[in-house]
Design a protein around this motif. Structure first.
Motif, mmCIF file in Angstrom:
data_model
loop_
_atom_site.group_PDB
_atom_site.id
_atom_site.type_symbol
_atom_site.label_atom_id
_atom_site.label_comp_id
_atom_site.label_asym_id
_atom_site.label_seq_id
_atom_site.Cartn_x
_atom_site.Cartn_y
_atom_site.Cartn_z
ATOM 1 N N ASN A 5 0.857 -1.191 0.000
ATOM 2 C CA ASN A 5 0.000 0.000 0.000
ATOM 3 C C ASN A 5 0.894 1.242 0.000
ATOM 4 O OD1 ASN A 5 0.667 0.517 2.882
ATOM 5 N ND2 ASN A 5 -0.648 -1.271 3.264
ATOM 6 N N ASP A 192 -4.295 0.067 6.309
ATOM 7 C CA ASP A 192 -2.977 -0.470 5.987
ATOM 8 C C ASP A 192 -2.716 -1.838 6.609
ATOM 9 O OD1 ASP A 192 -2.244 1.963 4.615
ATOM 10 O OD2 ASP A 192 -1.908 2.880 6.591
ATOM 11 N N CYS A 194 -2.354 -5.536 6.991
ATOM 12 C CA CYS A 194 -2.207 -6.574 5.960
ATOM 13 C C CYS A 194 -1.905 -7.950 6.547
ATOM 14 C CB CYS A 194 -1.120 -6.170 4.961
ATOM 15 S SG CYS A 194 0.492 -5.794 5.681
#
Length: 218
Positions: A5, A192, A194
């Motif tokens: 990202n 964000d 992950c």
């Protein structure tokens, strides 16, 4: 390593370009992984010769501290360097990771062992800094020698320090240092995360710890 990202891309650029990078935000955003990846990158390019991993040893209520763990010093340190092993496993063989740790090319340093040290030709990863008091963060930052970089990592919502210690060193460092040149601050959000879909779902249910669903600023 490819960033997943925009925040990770910004973090990688800062870790490579700045002397100090501050990474804050929720778990599962790869703060430690990104720092370690850049450190290994610099190690393999022979830009540095040593990686130091620093983490406060703060007792969690109901848990035993370092001194009460069984075994020799290696056994006592192993739980504290586990995040490094987990991160290395993402992009490195276990044999290579074990070698770097066994040979102390990657070395865990308790904060209380830092006074008087000068850390040259190295990358310092200072993790869980929400559990370090401001004077401890000051001690860490003033160890930086020539040809050295450092990342300060943490999540202020996961603070285990007693309130009697005052403010945490991570928030204090952001307040004091964010506007300096050669310093980067990347603040990750829930977008964000992950690590896994489940971890992200859980974090979203705890968003009140951070003030809002998408804001993890200190």
């Amino acid at each position: 390593m490819l960033a997943r990202n925009a925040s990770q891309e910004e973090a990688l650029n800062s870790l490579r370009g700045n002397t100090l990078t501050i990474l804050t935000g929720p778990p599962g955003t790869a703060k430690t992984l990104l720092s370690l990846y850049v450190a290994i990158e610099m190690l393999e390019e022979r830009v540095i010769s040593k990686i130091y991993y620093i983490k406060p040893i703060v007792d969690v209520v109901g848990e035993s501290g370092l001194g009460f763990l069984p075994g020799d010093i290696k056994d006592k340190i192993n739980p504290h360097i586990a995040p490094v092993r987990d991160a290395l496993a993402v992009f490195m063989s276990k044999t290579r990771a074990d070698y770097l740790i066994e040979k102390k090319i990657i070395e865990f340093l308790p904060i209380e062992h830092l006074r008087g040290r000068s850390l040259n030709n190295s990358f310092i990863i200072a993790d869980e800094m929400q559990n370090a008091i401001p004077s401890s963060v000051f001690t860490i930052l003033t160890r930086i020698g020539s040809n050295a970089k450092i990342s300060l990592i943490g999540d202020t919502a996961q603070r285990d320090l007693s309130k009697t210690f005052g403010g945490d060193g991570l928030s204090d460092a952001i307040r004091r240092l964010s506007n300096l040149s050669d310093v980067g601050h990347i603040n990750f959000t829930t977008d964000d995360v992950c690590r896994s879909g489940f971890a992200k779902a859980v974090i979203m249910r705890y968003y009140d710890l951070y003030g809002s669903k998408n804001s993890f600023s200190c």
